[in-house]
Design an enzyme around this catalytic site. Sequence first.
Site, PDB file in Angstrom:
ATOM      1  N   TYR A  42       0.824  -1.214   0.000  1.00 47.68           N
ATOM      2  CA  TYR A  42       0.000   0.000   0.000  1.00 47.68           C
ATOM      3  C   TYR A  42       0.854   1.259   0.000  1.00 47.68           C
ATOM      4  CZ  TYR A  42      -3.323   3.547   1.139  1.00 47.68           C
ATOM      5  OH  TYR A  42      -4.082   4.678   1.065  1.00 47.68           O
ATOM      6  N   TRP A  83       1.394   5.612  -1.827  1.00 47.97           N
ATOM      7  CA  TRP A  83       1.176   6.586  -2.896  1.00 47.97           C
ATOM      8  C   TRP A  83       2.230   6.552  -3.990  1.00 47.97           C
ATOM      9  CZ3 TRP A  83      -1.917  11.165  -3.817  1.00 47.97           C
ATOM     10  CH2 TRP A  83      -3.108  11.167  -3.089  1.00 47.97           C
TER      11      TRP A  83
HETATM   12  N1  LIG Z   1      -1.105  18.621   1.823  1.00 47.60           N
HETATM   13  C1  LIG Z   1      -1.590  17.365   1.839  1.00 47.60           C
HETATM   14  N2  LIG Z   1      -2.815  17.112   1.341  1.00 47.60           N
HETATM   15  C2  LIG Z   1      -3.322  15.848   1.385  1.00 47.60           C
HETATM   16  C3  LIG Z   1      -2.565  14.774   1.901  1.00 47.60           C
HETATM   17  C4  LIG Z   1      -1.265  15.072   2.430  1.00 47.60           C
HETATM   18  O1  LIG Z   1      -0.548  14.172   2.927  1.00 47.60           O
HETATM   19  N3  LIG Z   1      -0.822  16.367   2.370  1.00 47.60           N
HETATM   20  N4  LIG Z   1      -3.090  13.493   1.902  1.00 47.60           N
HETATM   21  C5  LIG Z   1      -4.170  13.202   0.980  1.00 47.60           C
HETATM   22  C6  LIG Z   1      -4.837  11.942   1.332  1.00 47.60           C
HETATM   23  S1  LIG Z   1      -4.022  10.484   1.025  1.00 47.60           S
HETATM   24  C7  LIG Z   1      -6.071  11.874   1.830  1.00 47.60           C
HETATM   25  S2  LIG Z   1      -6.804  10.354   2.090  1.00 47.60           S
HETATM   26  C8  LIG Z   1      -6.825  13.080   2.149  1.00 47.60           C
HETATM   27  C9  LIG Z   1      -7.430  12.950   3.531  1.00 47.60           C
HETATM   28  O2  LIG Z   1      -8.450  13.834   3.738  1.00 47.60           O
HETATM   29  P1  LIG Z   1      -9.033  13.960   5.211  1.00 47.60           P
HETATM   30  O3  LIG Z   1      -9.036  12.671   5.877  1.00 47.60           O
HETATM   31  O4  LIG Z   1     -10.327  14.667   5.145  1.00 47.60           O
HETATM   32  O5  LIG Z   1      -7.909  14.932   5.821  1.00 47.60           O
HETATM   33  P2  LIG Z   1      -7.351  15.184   7.285  1.00 47.60           P
HETATM   34  O6  LIG Z   1      -6.445  16.353   7.151  1.00 47.60           O
HETATM   35  O7  LIG Z   1      -6.784  13.962   7.867  1.00 47.60           O
HETATM   36  O8  LIG Z   1      -8.623  15.577   8.128  1.00 47.60           O
HETATM   37  C10 LIG Z   1      -9.425  16.688   7.780  1.00 47.60           C
HETATM   38  C11 LIG Z   1      -9.822  17.427   9.029  1.00 47.60           C
HETATM   39  O9  LIG Z   1     -10.761  16.692   9.789  1.00 47.60           O
HETATM   40  C12 LIG Z   1     -10.736  17.223  11.104  1.00 47.60           C
HETATM   41  N5  LIG Z   1     -11.176  16.227  12.075  1.00 47.60           N
HETATM   42  C13 LIG Z   1     -10.462  15.224  12.600  1.00 47.60           C
HETATM   43  N6  LIG Z   1     -11.211  14.514  13.462  1.00 47.60           N
HETATM   44  C14 LIG Z   1     -12.429  15.099  13.488  1.00 47.60           C
HETATM   45  C15 LIG Z   1     -13.650  14.825  14.189  1.00 47.60           C
HETATM   46  O10 LIG Z   1     -13.765  13.880  14.951  1.00 47.60           O
HETATM   47  N7  LIG Z   1     -14.695  15.645  13.939  1.00 47.60           N
HETATM   48  C16 LIG Z   1     -14.620  16.690  13.069  1.00 47.60           C
HETATM   49  N8  LIG Z   1     -15.720  17.418  12.862  1.00 47.60           N
HETATM   50  N9  LIG Z   1     -13.480  16.983  12.415  1.00 47.60           N
HETATM   51  C17 LIG Z   1     -12.406  16.194  12.613  1.00 47.60           C
HETATM   52  C18 LIG Z   1      -9.291  17.590  11.364  1.00 47.60           C
HETATM   53  O11 LIG Z   1      -9.231  18.823  12.067  1.00 47.60           O
HETATM   54  C19 LIG Z   1      -8.675  17.610   9.992  1.00 47.60           C
HETATM   55  O12 LIG Z   1      -7.930  18.778   9.689  1.00 47.60           O
HETATM   56  O13 LIG Z   1      -5.981  14.232   2.130  1.00 47.60           O
HETATM   57  C20 LIG Z   1      -5.191  14.322   0.943  1.00 47.60           C
HETATM   58  N10 LIG Z   1      -4.570  15.621   0.891  1.00 47.60           N
HETATM   59  N1  LIG Z   2      -2.263   8.609  12.173  1.00 49.76           N
HETATM   60  C1  LIG Z   2      -2.624   8.648  10.888  1.00 49.76           C
HETATM   61  N2  LIG Z   2      -1.992   7.868   9.993  1.00 49.76           N
HETATM   62  C2  LIG Z   2      -2.348   7.912   8.690  1.00 49.76           C
HETATM   63  C3  LIG Z   2      -3.366   8.786   8.241  1.00 49.76           C
HETATM   64  C4  LIG Z   2      -4.039   9.584   9.208  1.00 49.76           C
HETATM   65  O1  LIG Z   2      -4.972  10.344   8.891  1.00 49.76           O
HETATM   66  N3  LIG Z   2      -3.616   9.509  10.509  1.00 49.76           N
HETATM   67  N4  LIG Z   2      -3.692   8.833   6.909  1.00 49.76           N
HETATM   68  C5  LIG Z   2      -3.461   7.627   6.131  1.00 49.76           C
HETATM   69  C6  LIG Z   2      -3.630   7.833   4.696  1.00 49.76           C
HETATM   70  S1  LIG Z   2      -5.118   8.519   4.196  1.00 49.76           S
HETATM   71  C7  LIG Z   2      -2.720   7.423   3.787  1.00 49.76           C
HETATM   72  S2  LIG Z   2      -3.147   7.487   2.114  1.00 49.76           S
HETATM   73  C8  LIG Z   2      -1.419   6.862   4.180  1.00 49.76           C
HETATM   74  C9  LIG Z   2      -0.275   7.288   3.236  1.00 49.76           C
HETATM   75  O2  LIG Z   2       0.818   6.487   3.430  1.00 49.76           O
HETATM   76  P1  LIG Z   2       1.896   6.230   2.255  1.00 49.76           P
HETATM   77  O3  LIG Z   2       1.237   6.248   0.928  1.00 49.76           O
HETATM   78  O4  LIG Z   2       2.675   5.031   2.621  1.00 49.76           O
HETATM   79  O5  LIG Z   2       2.804   7.515   2.400  1.00 49.76           O
HETATM   80  P2  LIG Z   2       3.903   8.153   1.467  1.00 49.76           P
HETATM   81  O6  LIG Z   2       4.764   8.961   2.355  1.00 49.76           O
HETATM   82  O7  LIG Z   2       3.264   8.861   0.331  1.00 49.76           O
HETATM   83  O8  LIG Z   2       4.736   6.896   0.959  1.00 49.76           O
HETATM   84  C10 LIG Z   2       5.064   6.696  -0.369  1.00 49.76           C
HETATM   85  C11 LIG Z   2       6.485   6.168  -0.446  1.00 49.76           C
HETATM   86  O9  LIG Z   2       6.767   5.863  -1.813  1.00 49.76           O
HETATM   87  C12 LIG Z   2       8.086   6.299  -2.124  1.00 49.76           C
HETATM   88  N5  LIG Z   2       8.154   6.493  -3.584  1.00 49.76           N
HETATM   89  C13 LIG Z   2       7.938   7.605  -4.316  1.00 49.76           C
HETATM   90  N6  LIG Z   2       8.083   7.356  -5.624  1.00 49.76           N
HETATM   91  C14 LIG Z   2       8.391   6.043  -5.734  1.00 49.76           C
HETATM   92  C15 LIG Z   2       8.656   5.172  -6.843  1.00 49.76           C
HETATM   93  O10 LIG Z   2       8.605   5.559  -8.006  1.00 49.76           O
HETATM   94  N7  LIG Z   2       8.931   3.879  -6.551  1.00 49.76           N
HETATM   95  C16 LIG Z   2       8.992   3.407  -5.286  1.00 49.76           C
HETATM   96  N8  LIG Z   2       9.293   2.128  -5.093  1.00 49.76           N
HETATM   97  N9  LIG Z   2       8.754   4.200  -4.225  1.00 49.76           N
HETATM   98  C17 LIG Z   2       8.453   5.497  -4.456  1.00 49.76           C
HETATM   99  C18 LIG Z   2       8.275   7.540  -1.308  1.00 49.76           C
HETATM  100  O11 LIG Z   2       9.651   7.819  -1.127  1.00 49.76           O
HETATM  101  C19 LIG Z   2       7.539   7.172  -0.009  1.00 49.76           C
HETATM  102  O12 LIG Z   2       8.389   6.609   0.923  1.00 49.76           O
HETATM  103  O13 LIG Z   2      -1.111   7.258   5.521  1.00 49.76           O
HETATM  104  C20 LIG Z   2      -2.139   6.890   6.424  1.00 49.76           C
HETATM  105  N10 LIG Z   2      -1.697   7.106   7.790  1.00 49.76           N
HETATM  106 MO   LIG Z   3      -5.123   8.773   1.897  1.00 49.99          MO
END
Ligand SMILES: Nc1nc2c(c(=O)[nH]1)N[C@H]1C(S)=C(S)[C@@H](COP(=O)(O)OP(=O)(O)OC[C@H]3O[C@@H](n4cnc5c(=O)[nH]c(N)nc54)[C@H](O)[C@@H]3O)O[C@H]1N2
Ligand SMILES: Nc1nc2c(c(=O)[nH]1)N[C@H]1C(S)=C(S)[C@@H](COP(=O)(O)OP(=O)(O)OC[C@H]3O[C@@H](n4cnc5c(=O)[nH]c(N)nc54)[C@H](O)[C@@H]3O)O[C@H]1N2
Ligand SMILES: [Mo]
Length: 802
Positions: free
Chosen positions: A115, A117
């Site tokens: 799993y 990105w």
């Molecule tokens: N810059 C940046 N953007 C991203 C990402 C990133 O790593 N960096 N990750 C991307 C990915 S993979 C995903 S899945 C999406 C995730 O999108 P989301 O899951 O929606 O993003 P989060 O920032 O985790 O949470 C959004 C907001 O929900 C609020 N929140 C948390 N718990 C609660 C609660 O119990 N109640 C209420 N009402 N609010 C709450 C928090 O204050 C938080 O800022 O974002 C994407 N966008």
């Molecule tokens: N506590 C908490 N934990 C969370 C979340 C949260 O809200 N709270 N959010 C969750 C969510 S929504 C997500 S999506 C996950 C994200 O978790 P990940 O998707 O595992 O996070 P990334 O840091 O994007 O990891 C991608 C990795 O791929 C590597 N990479 C980049 N390009 C390449 C390539 O071409 N080849 C290879 N082999 N590697 C490459 C990067 O260096 C990096 O280490 O985290 C989750 N974890």
């Molecule tokens: Mo995500």
Amino acid sequence: MTAVLPPRTSPTTSHWGAFGVRPGARGGVEVLPHPADPSPSPLLGGVAGALDHPTRVRRPAVRQGWLEHGPGPSTARGAEPFVEVEWEHALDLVAAELDRVRREHGNQAVFGGSYGWASAGRFHHAQSQLHRFLGQFGGYTGSRNSYSLGTSLVLLPHLVGDAETVLRAASSWPTITRHTRLIVAFGGVPAKNVYVTPGGVTRHGTPGHLAALAARGVEVALVSPLRDDLPDGPATDWFPVAPATDTALMLALTHTLVAEGLHDRAFLDACTTGFDTLADYLHGGPDGVVKDADWAAAICGIEAGRIRALARRMAATRTLVTVTWSLQRARYGEQPVWAGLALAAALGQIGLPGGGFGHGYGSMGDVGDPGPQLRLPFLPQEPNPVRDFIPCARIADLLLHPGEAFDYDGARYTYPDIRLVHWAGGNPFHHHQDLGRLRRAFARPDTVIVHEPHWTSTARHADIVLPVTTALEREDFGGGRRDTHLIAMHRAVDPVGEARDDHAVLAALADRLGFGERFTEGRTPRQWLEHLYAEWAAELTASGRAQPPAFDRFWSAGEWQLPEGPSEFTLFEEFRADPQRSPLRTPSGRIELASATVAAMGLPDCPGHPSWLEPEERLGGPAAGRHPLLLIANQPATRLHSQLDTGAVSLAAKVAGREAVQLHPDDAAGRGIAEGDLVRIFNDRGACLAGAVLTERVRPGVVRLPTGAWFDPVPGVEPPLCAHGNPNVLTADLPSSRLSQGCVGQHALVQLERWSGGEPPPVTVRTPPAFVRRTGVPTAAPAGVPAAPAAPAEPPTDPKAP
Ligand SMILES: Nc1nc2c(c(=O)[nH]1)N[C@H]1C(S)=C(S)[C@@H](COP(=O)(O)OP(=O)(O)OC[C@H]3O[C@@H](n4cnc5c(=O)[nH]c(N)nc54)[C@H](O)[C@@H]3O)O[C@H]1N2
Ligand SMILES: Nc1nc2c(c(=O)[nH]1)N[C@H]1C(S)=C(S)[C@@H](COP(=O)(O)OP(=O)(O)OC[C@H]3O[C@@H](n4cnc5c(=O)[nH]c(N)nc54)[C@H](O)[C@@H]3O)O[C@H]1N2
Ligand SMILES: [Mo]
């Protein structure tokens, strides 16, 4: 509109947007935003520094103990130095080990879920490459769903027939800004997140749509513990709800509508089923508890008067109810999604322009984006012959509990016995919960193979690390699900060190394992690009939607603008207009406010209708005695997860050299904490250091530490102490429920104190791990990089045995 990058600039794209790259000062690169992008991502500022950072993996490396003693469970993973070896030797080792595990244990003993990105680009997508390879190898145990939406992807099909409708056919932003008068935003519309879309985005539209909300006077009820979950601008009424209690608030809003006769009975009758069951629950039928505003106020911390007034305001105007994805990334995460849908249904505006329900506005850049929604070229896969799988967030359970059963969507499955983990394109030691437990889990398999550009914490916990290129070092093309352009991704720089493409690595392994020709189909990467493009272009031309240019013209132009899609649409419009003729794919054909299917599963953690289930970890709950603060571990504003953490934008936001934790001045004062202080955040699962930022934009009792600071466990400390500030040392490795088994990383109860332990442990993850030389091992030639720090010849004994 034709806006082009300047000459001698290589076009490319990324999950945070399209951009151009040209040679910069001192051998580095300069990054230019795409000229058609009205709101380029701030993350672009992190690209140049991360690209050639000292933490790049420059040569294949093998953990010393694995090299000397061969495969087997080991608690030394993550604690032992590495030996750099030549590529040919590394590939021989990996191929032989894959073959051994397959012969001795069967293909299901290989975990290839992988799993993560990775990077943008349709051909070199790491997970697709690995899955194609492992599929042809005879199969692997895979993973399902995502950390993003692990709960909703399982729940929504029971409520509305499929999840994709809600996510892909969301009412568009132009429709919202035109018709909506009030947005009730649970989790807000967090602007920091909208720069990101899987696969890429050329024109970031959402920042402009948020500005349009303000210009058109749309009101927003921001329901969130963080004021920053909505940018300043729109007329905002902030409801600083206690985290994990939104369900109670939603039920009380619905109760008020029903009690005051403000619900839409005609809509409920025509378009939903189960309303009477829900209404009975609201009135206390099953449990004697009336879910009114007074009841909810005591749970969620919003005064009853404000709850009632909000319900009335919602019924009086065109209202959109939206729930961010974060709310389902928590214990019982099904409930706020279901209760939010039920609230919108009671209002009766689902299917009307500007009204109804949405999931994830502000979670991802493309939710509500009116893009063309074209399928882009992709790498063909073959079916995986192995049936075993896990819901992706069950990785530690899988490794720790082979042979045990787990529930998933109404069925029972068994965890296979995993001997080999092969990961490409993800960082579980960033993304998974309870990292102390994950370390114990990663000690179990015989072998861990990781493809990585960087010495991430996951690479440091591997046995064999294969250095791979990033998108800027290879040729590809890319675009997001609703992108406006297909972007040619030219090779902008030479591979760093001895890095190879994931594809080249897997092709070499396939060669050794006897299916090289089947894996590559005899094509070079450039021939693959031409082939995938030509097939796609022919299909699109045949469909009559558009006629893409020949590959060579596309490649030299650097991009091709995709045909425009409709800019205005409304979720469930057709269904609402005629629910008989356009039924949903649910058992009733309607929106299921109570589900007989879910009820029949008999799950105490996910009953058959939206319910208030008290999470173990919430403010003021029974578990809050020793750890009274509620940590929000949300997405970082300064990077994409752990990616770009070594870039300038992420580094500039560190405080006291660590990740910044936001807390309310009242919580700081009681603990003698001042702005900029080094603090320790802890609970029974672990601890981390962070730098304090005091702000009244956080609800008292709540602290915010985003994900993504590279995990930096201090040697010998158990439970783990992360010197850098990764919140996943603190989060619980539990499922959202036995229905979906989703990730619950968003919340954890913690305590926080000023660091008083003398000289704090240094951050070590911004330098490579220790290397040793071993006689008799073909060692890689030096690649002209700064010498790695000298390491002891003998491996330190591991004090962190589980
Ligand atoms: N810059 C940046 N953007 C991203 C990402 C990133 O790593 N960096 N990750 C991307 C990915 S993979 C995903 S899945 C999406 C995730 O999108 P989301 O899951 O929606 O993003 P989060 O920032 O985790 O949470 C959004 C907001 O929900 C609020 N929140 C948390 N718990 C609660 C609660 O119990 N109640 C209420 N009402 N609010 C709450 C928090 O204050 C938080 O800022 O974002 C994407 N966008
Ligand atoms: N506590 C908490 N934990 C969370 C979340 C949260 O809200 N709270 N959010 C969750 C969510 S929504 C997500 S999506 C996950 C994200 O978790 P990940 O998707 O595992 O996070 P990334 O840091 O994007 O990891 C991608 C990795 O791929 C590597 N990479 C980049 N390009 C390449 C390539 O071409 N080849 C290879 N082999 N590697 C490459 C990067 O260096 C990096 O280490 O985290 C989750 N974890
Ligand atoms: Mo995500």
